[in-house]
Design a protein around this motif. Structure first.
Motif, short mmCIF file in Angstrom:
data_model
loop_
_atom_site.label_atom_id
_atom_site.label_comp_id
_atom_site.label_asym_id
_atom_site.label_seq_id
_atom_site.Cartn_x
_atom_site.Cartn_y
_atom_site.Cartn_z
N GLN A 1 0.85 -1.19 0.00
CA GLN A 1 0.00 0.00 0.00
C GLN A 1 0.88 1.24 0.00
N GLN A 2 0.79 2.03 -1.05
CA GLN A 2 1.52 3.29 -1.17
C GLN A 2 3.00 3.12 -0.88
N ASP A 3 3.64 2.23 -1.59
CA ASP A 3 5.08 1.96 -1.47
C ASP A 3 5.49 1.50 -0.07
N ARG A 4 4.59 0.82 0.60
CA ARG A 4 4.85 0.30 1.94
C ARG A 4 4.21 -1.08 2.07
N VAL A 5 4.98 -2.04 2.59
CA VAL A 5 4.47 -3.38 2.82
C VAL A 5 3.66 -3.36 4.11
N HIS A 6 2.44 -3.87 4.03
CA HIS A 6 1.56 -3.91 5.21
C HIS A 6 1.21 -5.37 5.49
N ILE A 7 1.73 -5.89 6.62
CA ILE A 7 1.46 -7.26 7.04
C ILE A 7 0.92 -7.19 8.47
N PRO A 8 -0.40 -7.37 8.64
CA PRO A 8 -1.01 -7.23 9.97
C PRO A 8 -0.43 -8.18 11.02
#
Length: 154
Positions: free
Chosen positions: A71-78
């Motif tokens: 998301q928006q050049d950022r890895v998002h791993i909950p």
């Protein structure tokens, strides 16, 4: 007549090994080194930002990384609850890190009242029975081991 086929096979196999090594570098940068900004990951694996974004997206689609997204050049791993943000934000949070981690863990935990089906869909790290390699698999779904081809079920 078989010589060109053999040459193409050898080239394809070498490129496949390179890509597999690259995917391991991405996973190492994200999961072990906790790099979440795509430009940091690209620098770490010596790829362009566009190539790194494409490859990380591929890894999410193929479930080579835990459930998450780019998301928006950022890895998002909950599931990675103590993931650092960027350098400025990390510096500002050092004093409150323990409280922050506890709060994020409580917020991301699946409540006990959630349906069992939803709790069972969490990704798990599983050891391949064929070669012993670790792989991330969604519960009750099949995945082929990238090293030996054995079907893995969590």
């Amino acid at each position: 007549m078989l010589t060109p086929a053999f040459i193409l096979f050898a080239i394809a196999r070498r490129e496949d090994r390179k890509f597999t090594t690259l995917l391991h570098l991405y996973a190492d940068a994200i999961l072990r080194k906790k790099m979440f900004l795509i430009n940091q990951i690209a620098h770490e694996v010596r790829q362009s930002v566009a190539d790194a974004a494409r490859d990380v997206s591929f890894m999410f689609q193929e479930r080579m990384l835990p459930y998450g997204s780019l998301q928006q050049d950022r890895v998002h791993i909950p599931s990675l609850i103590d993931a650092p943000l960027d350098e400025g934000e990390v510096r500002g949070r050092r004093a409150d890190r323990l409280n922050d981690t506890a709060n994020r863990y409580a917020a991301s935990a699946v409540p006990a009242s959630a349906p069992a089906q939803q709790q069972d869909k969490a990704p798990q790290s599983v050891e391949c029975p064929g070669c012993g390699a670790r792989s991330v698999v969604i519960s009750y779904e099949k995945k082929e081991c990238e090293y030996c081809g054995t079907i893995i079920v969590a």
